[in-house]
Write an enzyme that holds these catalytic residues in place. Structure first.
Site, PDB file in Angstrom:
ATOM      1  N   GLU A 170      -4.755  -4.380   8.902  1.00  0.00           N
ATOM      2  CA  GLU A 170      -3.820  -3.567   8.115  1.00  0.00           C
ATOM      3  C   GLU A 170      -2.558  -3.360   8.943  1.00  0.00           C
ATOM      4  O   GLU A 170      -2.618  -2.954  10.104  1.00  0.00           O
ATOM      5  CB  GLU A 170      -4.469  -2.219   7.744  1.00  0.00           C
ATOM      6  CG  GLU A 170      -3.568  -1.368   6.880  1.00  0.00           C
ATOM      7  CD  GLU A 170      -4.328  -0.355   6.018  1.00  0.00           C
ATOM      8  OE1 GLU A 170      -5.554  -0.453   5.913  1.00  0.00           O
ATOM      9  OE2 GLU A 170      -3.656   0.518   5.440  1.00  0.00           O
ATOM     10  N   GLU A 294      -4.775   9.813   2.280  1.00  0.00           N
ATOM     11  CA  GLU A 294      -4.624   8.551   1.552  1.00  0.00           C
ATOM     12  C   GLU A 294      -5.959   8.047   1.016  1.00  0.00           C
ATOM     13  O   GLU A 294      -6.318   6.882   1.176  1.00  0.00           O
ATOM     14  CB  GLU A 294      -3.943   7.504   2.455  1.00  0.00           C
ATOM     15  CG  GLU A 294      -2.580   7.983   2.932  1.00  0.00           C
ATOM     16  CD  GLU A 294      -1.778   6.947   3.708  1.00  0.00           C
ATOM     17  OE1 GLU A 294      -2.397   6.088   4.344  1.00  0.00           O
ATOM     18  OE2 GLU A 294      -0.540   7.026   3.655  1.00  0.00           O
ATOM     19  N   ARG A 327      -7.372  12.799  13.393  1.00  0.00           N
ATOM     20  CA  ARG A 327      -5.963  12.594  13.044  1.00  0.00           C
ATOM     21  C   ARG A 327      -5.402  13.729  12.180  1.00  0.00           C
ATOM     22  O   ARG A 327      -6.095  14.251  11.299  1.00  0.00           O
ATOM     23  CB  ARG A 327      -5.776  11.271  12.311  1.00  0.00           C
ATOM     24  CG  ARG A 327      -6.097  10.075  13.184  1.00  0.00           C
ATOM     25  CD  ARG A 327      -5.978   8.813  12.373  1.00  0.00           C
ATOM     26  NE  ARG A 327      -4.674   8.198  12.445  1.00  0.00           N
ATOM     27  CZ  ARG A 327      -4.048   7.642  11.407  1.00  0.00           C
ATOM     28  NH1 ARG A 327      -4.572   7.689  10.202  1.00  0.00           N
ATOM     29  NH2 ARG A 327      -2.886   7.053  11.564  1.00  0.00           N
ATOM     30  N   LYS A 363       0.885  11.891  14.683  1.00  0.00           N
ATOM     31  CA  LYS A 363       1.910  10.837  14.712  1.00  0.00           C
ATOM     32  C   LYS A 363       3.208  11.375  15.318  1.00  0.00           C
ATOM     33  O   LYS A 363       3.469  12.575  15.239  1.00  0.00           O
ATOM     34  CB  LYS A 363       2.188  10.313  13.303  1.00  0.00           C
ATOM     35  CG  LYS A 363       1.066   9.431  12.759  1.00  0.00           C
ATOM     36  CD  LYS A 363       1.475   8.727  11.464  1.00  0.00           C
ATOM     37  CE  LYS A 363       0.302   7.883  10.957  1.00  0.00           C
ATOM     38  NZ  LYS A 363       0.617   7.103   9.745  1.00  0.00           N
ATOM     39  N   ASP A 368       5.931   9.130   8.665  1.00  0.00           N
ATOM     40  CA  ASP A 368       5.055   7.978   8.881  1.00  0.00           C
ATOM     41  C   ASP A 368       5.753   6.852   9.642  1.00  0.00           C
ATOM     42  O   ASP A 368       6.107   5.842   9.042  1.00  0.00           O
ATOM     43  CB  ASP A 368       4.571   7.456   7.520  1.00  0.00           C
ATOM     44  CG  ASP A 368       3.435   6.471   7.677  1.00  0.00           C
ATOM     45  OD1 ASP A 368       2.916   6.345   8.781  1.00  0.00           O
ATOM     46  OD2 ASP A 368       3.081   5.825   6.675  1.00  0.00           O
ATOM     47  N   GLU A 396       5.437  -1.968  11.219  1.00  0.00           N
ATOM     48  CA  GLU A 396       5.311  -1.855   9.755  1.00  0.00           C
ATOM     49  C   GLU A 396       6.657  -1.572   9.094  1.00  0.00           C
ATOM     50  O   GLU A 396       6.974  -2.124   8.049  1.00  0.00           O
ATOM     51  CB  GLU A 396       4.316  -0.724   9.431  1.00  0.00           C
ATOM     52  CG  GLU A 396       4.167  -0.449   7.954  1.00  0.00           C
ATOM     53  CD  GLU A 396       3.164   0.674   7.668  1.00  0.00           C
ATOM     54  OE1 GLU A 396       2.563   1.205   8.618  1.00  0.00           O
ATOM     55  OE2 GLU A 396       2.986   1.006   6.482  1.00  0.00           O
TER      56      GLU A 396
HETATM   57  C1  GCV Z   1      -4.132   2.823   8.119  1.00  0.00           C
HETATM   58  C2  GCV Z   1       0.657   4.391   6.643  1.00  0.00           C
HETATM   59  C3  GCV Z   1       0.306   2.948   6.492  1.00  0.00           C
HETATM   60  C4  GCV Z   1      -1.172   2.771   6.182  1.00  0.00           C
HETATM   61  C5  GCV Z   1      -1.971   3.472   7.277  1.00  0.00           C
HETATM   62  C6  GCV Z   1      -1.565   4.929   7.318  1.00  0.00           C
HETATM   63  C7  GCV Z   1      -2.277   5.701   8.416  1.00  0.00           C
HETATM   64  O1  GCV Z   1       0.579   5.039   5.422  1.00  0.00           O
HETATM   65  O2  GCV Z   1       1.085   2.360   5.490  1.00  0.00           O
HETATM   66  O3  GCV Z   1      -1.448   1.400   6.149  1.00  0.00           O
HETATM   67  O4  GCV Z   1      -3.350   3.334   7.051  1.00  0.00           O
HETATM   68  O5  GCV Z   1      -0.192   5.024   7.562  1.00  0.00           O
HETATM   69  O6  GCV Z   1      -1.680   5.881   9.446  1.00  0.00           O
HETATM   70  O7  GCV Z   1      -3.418   6.095   8.218  1.00  0.00           O
END
Ligand code: GCV
Length: 704
Positions: A170, A294, A327, A363, A368, A396
């Site tokens: 991912e 999510e 997290r 984070k 994000d 990303e």
């Molecule tokens: C692993 C963002 C990314 C997702 C990721 C998420 C996270 O939304 O697009 O791919 O998922 O962060 O950090 O959990």
């Protein structure tokens, strides 16, 4: 010899000559990372290495020094020994402060013999010292004068692999997962050892093998055996294995009716699971958890808190010395409040309520991993809880593998940010525990590694892996010093190459910010795969999935009002900082539209309008990439052809895509503000509809 034999012989000679000129087929494909050991290219036979003790880690250290070829001509005797060695103890060196992982490398006299001693309190420290010695030499340090002493400031220096069990990574742009789950645990690809060497060389001491969007299957016996095989390979290099845990695994694997952390049966299931893992991996690091985020399951599904969930898992690994990295990346589809505020609102009330083997992983910013974000307000808000910082090494939002964007300036800027809670309180001091006296400290980086031959999809992406490790070891290092180190080791020490590459690295990330959206704009990318611009998207189910939610552009202005008149997210920062951020005049220009909704004709400090400033930033970004291309062109012949050509091609892609971002974004802003382009700026190549119609159904990194 027959005529045929002679011609074969000539052919063989010719081949040898060609190979001699160009080197072996894979010589410069980037596989060797920064561990290239090309200067000086001599034999290591003269190197005298004495390792006291025969642990796998000391053997790995000695082997690395031997393979390096760096010592031949004036090789001193190198002694690798821990502080418990009789000779080292007799020297009475001040080694206690080095802790478990620090090292000291320097000359000593042992039995009248000048000896280069690599020492530490543990063999892991000796390994790190050996790599520090190699770094010193590869970056031009002298072999005659060596005095290297260092101790990591952060305890857990961990890569997070978002690797799925089917091999898809991912947000991965460097091929498939490095872990061949199918052939593990039987086949132990030598590449796994090279991965461990690379990590150890920069001090990374942990790796989470599977995606935080976890499958329960990674906790089944066959996958535990596979993880154990990797742990065996990594152990000599001081690297612990961790797993992402799916919170609902007791239901999916254990047949329980609930995963409620307060249910005793759930706690029992996790304890048994932890016991099973530790039987296979005695030094298993612990769990990483993405919960209630999510679509992932979590304690909130049962009305329990994140602390309840984390503490229940922490109790399961505690008897074995394990930890839980929980997290804080949460935002709920049911919460209408500003997404940037939600993690703080959820976690701050839990400050001090986590078990002592839990660290909350936050984070770097509150949304994000955007090209630029202000530091996450939680770093100034949870003094009684150890907080790890999570950076995204994989790009990303910064152009995938093809764009050159050196992320150390982003990492360092966040770490250096003053939280405002006390004089000298920086994010780095929260993360390294020195501000509040926490001993469990950590830094996580979402890996950019895959099975592509050069590991990271491009030679320059390697610099981000390198920089993450170096900053996790010492958050006080400067991005420029790290860039120089990396360049010297990766491309050699030709002054022109050093100058050009370092300069390109240092300017690169700011260029991406400029051409994707400057002045604090964020989240303007296309849906799902996140490739390319789509600031116009407004029709997705959840408001905070839409770029329009973040930029709020209309005829009157642009930006997200996070002051009292808006979401009041500024109030999540310490009062003096919040007061500065509440006023556009005292908000850093680079974060202006993150905190304020301002009219297009707002006057910037330069005297230009906001619109003109924003528009010209797009040009500046594109121009910087064009300049980087020219600078790289001038290195033709000074850099090996293979890496040179790949980089040149990728820079061309980047320039094309930077123009695309510029043109698409400007078209859209003009459709909203109805303003002309500032004087002298070239119009977009296409109309807005053309940009809106672009589709990239198979863009990488977006698991379906
Ligand atoms: C692993 C963002 C990314 C997702 C990721 C998420 C996270 O939304 O697009 O791919 O998922 O962060 O950090 O959990």
């Amino acid at each position: 010899m027959t005529a045929f034999g002679r011609s074969i012989g000539k052919f063989a000679l010719l081949c040898a000559a060609v190979i001699g000129l160009t080197g072996p087929a894979h010589a410069e494909d980037g596989y060797d990372l920064w561990l290239r050991y090309r200067t000086p290219a001599t034999t290591s036979s003269a190197l005298k290495i004495e390792a006291r003790g025969d642990t796998p880690t000391l053997r790995a250290a000695a082997e690395e020094l031997r393979r390096s070829n760096l010592f031949a001509t004036k090789a001193p005797t190198i002694l690798l020994a821990t502080a418990t060695d009789r000779d080292v103890a007799a020297l009475r060196l001040p080694l206690a402060a080095l802790g478990d992982e620090g090292y000291r490398v320097g000359y000593v006299t042992l039995g009248n013999r000048r000896t280069l001693l690599v020492t530490a309190n543990t063999d892991r420290g000796v390994l790190y010292g050996s790599f520090a010695l190699l770094r010193h030499l590869q970056t031009g340090g002298s072999l005659d004068r060596i005095d290297l002493t260092s101790t990591p400031r952060v305890k857990l220096r961990v890569l997070n692999h978002w690797d799925n069990l089917d091999g898809v990574v991912e947000r991965g742009y460097a091929g498939a997962s490095l872990w061949d789950w199918w052939t593990l645990p039987d086949f132990r690809d030598p590449r796994y050892t090279d991965y461990a060497r690379a990590n150890a060389s920069i001090g990374i001491n942990g790796t989470v093998l599977n995606n935080v969007n976890a499958k329960a299957e990674s906790l089944t016996a066959p996958y535990i055996a596979k993880a154990a095989a990797l742990a065996d390979i990594f152990r000599p290099y001081g690297i612990k294995v961790y797993l992402s845990a799916r919170f609902s695994a007791p239901i999916e694997l254990g047949g329980l009716k609930t995963a409620d952390p307060r249910d005793p049966a759930v706690g029992r299931w996790w304890r048994a699971k932890a016991d099973e893992i530790y039987r296979a991996i005695p030094d298993f690091g612990g769990f990483l958890v993405k919960a209630n985020s999510e679509g992932q399951p979590g304690p909130r599904d049962y009305g329990a808190t994140h602390a309840d969930g984390a503490n229940m898992l922490a109790a399961a690994v505690k008897p074995h010395g394990g930890i839980v990295m929980w997290r804080a990346f949460v935002y709920a589809d049911t919460d209408p409040d500003d997404r940037a505020k939600q993690a703080y609102d959820e976690f701050k009330p839990l400050d001090g309520r986590f078990a002592d083997n839990v660290v909350v992983q936050v984070k770097n910013g509150a949304i994000d991993f955007q090209p630029r974000e202000p530091f996450h307000p939680l770093f100034g808000a949870m003094p009684r809880t150890p907080l790890m910082i999570e950076f995204q090494i994989t790009k990303e939002y910064l152009g995938f593998a093809t764009h050159l964007a050196y992320l150390a300036p982003l990492f360092a800027k966040t770490l250096d940010a003053q939280t405002g809670t006390a004089p000298g309180a920086t994010v780095a001091r929260v993360v390294d525990g020195s501000l509040e006296g926490h001993r469990l400290t950590g830094m996580a980086g979402v890996a950019n590694i895959g099975d592509s031959r050069d590991w990271t999809g491009s030679p320059f992406n390697q610099a981000n892996w390198y920089a993450f490790g170096r900053l996790a070891w010492d958050p006080g290092l400067t991005p420029e010093a790290i860039a120089r180190e990396w360049t010297a080791q990766s491309f050699g020490r030709d002054p022109q190459v050093m100058r050009t590459v370092t300069d390109m690295l240092m300017r690169s990330r700011e260029a991406v910010v400029d051409y994707t959206g400057a002045l604090g704009l964020a989240h303007l990318m296309a849906t799902g795969h996140h490739y390319g611009p789509a600031p116009w998207v407004s029709d997705l189910k959840r408001p905070e999935w839409n770029p329009v939610y973040y930029h709020r552009a209309d005829r009157g202005g642009i930006g997200f009002d996070r002051t009292k008149t808006g979401s009041n997210a500024v109030a999540q920062y310490a009062p003096a900082l919040a007061a500065r951020l509440a006023d556009p005049r005292t908000t850093p220009e680079s974060e202006l539209l993150w905190f304020h909704h301002l009219p297009w004709d707002y006057r910037m400090a330069s005297g230009q309008t906001l619109w003109e400033t924003l528009a010209r930033r797009y040009d500046r970004g594109v121009d910087t990439v064009a300049a980087m291309r020219r600078e790289w062109e001038a290195l033709r012949g000074r850099v090996d052809p293979q890496r040179w050509a790949k980089t040149a091609t990728f820079l061309a892609v980047q320039e094309r895509e930077a123009r695309w971002w510029r043109d698409a974004s400007l078209s859209y802003w003009m459709s909203v503000n109805h303003l002309p382009l500032p004087a002298g700026m070239a119009p977009p190549a296409h109309d807005l509809d053309w940009y809106k119609q672009q589709r990239f159904p198979f863009a990488p990194g977006n698991p379906q």
